[in-house]
Design an enzyme around this catalytic site. Structure first.
Site, PDB file in Angstrom:
ATOM      1  N   HIS A 122       0.733  -1.154  -0.099  1.00 50.27           N
ATOM      2  CA  HIS A 122      -0.363  -0.107   0.049  1.00 50.27           C
ATOM      3  C   HIS A 122       0.545   1.319   0.387  1.00 50.27           C
ATOM      4  O   HIS A 122       1.594   1.707   0.997  1.00 50.27           O
ATOM      5  CB  HIS A 122      -0.793   0.747   1.298  1.00 50.27           C
ATOM      6  CG  HIS A 122      -1.679   1.288   1.152  1.00 50.27           C
ATOM      7  ND1 HIS A 122      -2.840   1.070   2.437  1.00 50.27           N
ATOM      8  CD2 HIS A 122      -2.635   2.173   0.433  1.00 50.27           C
ATOM      9  CE1 HIS A 122      -3.504   2.571   1.937  1.00 50.27           C
ATOM     10  NE2 HIS A 122      -3.340   2.988   1.235  1.00 50.27           N
ATOM     11  N   GLU A 160      -1.972  -1.542  -3.941  1.00 52.65           N
ATOM     12  CA  GLU A 160      -2.992  -0.144  -2.746  1.00 52.65           C
ATOM     13  C   GLU A 160      -2.768   0.777  -2.949  1.00 52.65           C
ATOM     14  O   GLU A 160      -1.672   1.364  -2.618  1.00 52.65           O
ATOM     15  CB  GLU A 160      -3.401  -0.863  -1.562  1.00 52.65           C
ATOM     16  CG  GLU A 160      -3.733  -2.631  -1.188  1.00 52.65           C
ATOM     17  CD  GLU A 160      -4.042  -2.887  -0.071  1.00 52.65           C
ATOM     18  OE1 GLU A 160      -5.118  -3.754  -0.031  1.00 52.65           O
ATOM     19  OE2 GLU A 160      -3.126  -2.390   0.677  1.00 52.65           O
ATOM     20  N   HIS A 170      -8.044  -7.998   5.503  1.00 55.64           N
ATOM     21  CA  HIS A 170      -7.801  -6.712   6.237  1.00 55.64           C
ATOM     22  C   HIS A 170      -8.362  -8.115   8.081  1.00 55.64           C
ATOM     23  O   HIS A 170      -9.122  -8.739   7.903  1.00 55.64           O
ATOM     24  CB  HIS A 170      -8.806  -5.854   6.533  1.00 55.64           C
ATOM     25  CG  HIS A 170      -8.883  -4.430   7.221  1.00 55.64           C
ATOM     26  ND1 HIS A 170      -7.625  -3.921   7.227  1.00 55.64           N
ATOM     27  CD2 HIS A 170      -8.870  -3.716   8.348  1.00 55.64           C
ATOM     28  CE1 HIS A 170      -7.372  -2.799   7.283  1.00 55.64           C
ATOM     29  NE2 HIS A 170      -8.128  -3.202   8.759  1.00 55.64           N
TER      30      HIS A 170
END
Length: 238
Positions: free
Chosen positions: A45, A72, A189
């Protein structure tokens, strides 16, 4: 059941490196260890504040991996330009707040629909697949379908925090809805060995993204051992 893919997020390897602003641990080396122990793709990310992953990390990983890179990013012009330059196999669009410790929820695809459409089109024009990170919500998936995205990643954070049957049912229904609408369904997550095993049993989910837990386990057991165990857990869930 068919084999489920494991995406390993290595953001917090960069967090450890950045704590002393050193060149180690090396993200490419860690990524290759992950791949050798069962990771099917690598996720990073690149946040606006660059709190862990840096621009140079993304380019190095793309140049040195023999598995897909899943990038991400927030849906902003700066990140779009970087994604087009890097050419990852897939971009996952996530919501982002500077003050949050980690991504706190899914994209509001309905309210961002008009903005997201040209953004996604540009990624597709550069042959980059697009995933939207969303809550397990049928309405959000319907809007994602209209955007012709390649994948949906269901936010499993609420389930992992509360472990309720109601939240698991939402994930089950959302995954089935993705399948019905011909959208590949991923999830991630907050997953650990136990919750990942449960989510891996959900029909129509084809990939899991797991990061923080694996890096924490690596402190005790080593990165290779932790990833190998996770791959075994999700491909042979009891």
């Amino acid at each position: 059941m068919s084999s489920i893919a494991l995406g390993v997020n290595i953001d917090h390897i960069a967090t450890l490196r950045n704590a002393r602003n050193t060149e180690y641990p090396d993200l490419v080396e860690i990524a290759n260890i992950a791949v050798n122990n069962g990771a099917d793709f690598i996720t990073v990310h690149l946040r606006e504040d660059r709190r862990h992953i840096r621009d140079s990390d993304v380019f190095r990983l793309k140049d040195n991996l023999n598995v897909p890179l899943n990038l991400e990013i927030a849906a902003i012009d700066e990140m779009l330009a970087i994604a087009i330059a890097v050419q990852p196999e897939c971009v996952c669009l996530v919501p982002e707040k500077r003050q949050e410790l980690t991504t706190e929820g899914g994209l509001d695809v309905k309210n961002m629909f008009t903005y997201l459409m040209p953004f996604i089109t540009q990624l597709h024009n550069h042959n980059i697949k697009v995933t939207l990170f969303v809550e397990p919500d049928i309405n959000q998936i319907n809007y994602a379908k209209k955007l012709s995205v390649d994948n949906i990643e269901l936010h499993t954070g609420v389930y992992c925090n509360h472990n309720t049957q109601n939240e698991l049912n939402r994930i089950l229904e959302a995954a089935k809805h993705c399948y019905t609408n011909k959208i590949e369904c991923h999830a991630g997550h907050g997953l650990d060995y136990q919750s990942a095993a449960t989510i891996a049993r959900v029909p129509y989910i084809s990939a899991l993204n797991i990061g923080h837990f694996l890096i924490c386990e690596a402190v005790l057991h080593g990165i290779g051992t932790s990833i190998y165990k996770m791959k075994k857990v999700i491909t042979n869930p009891l």
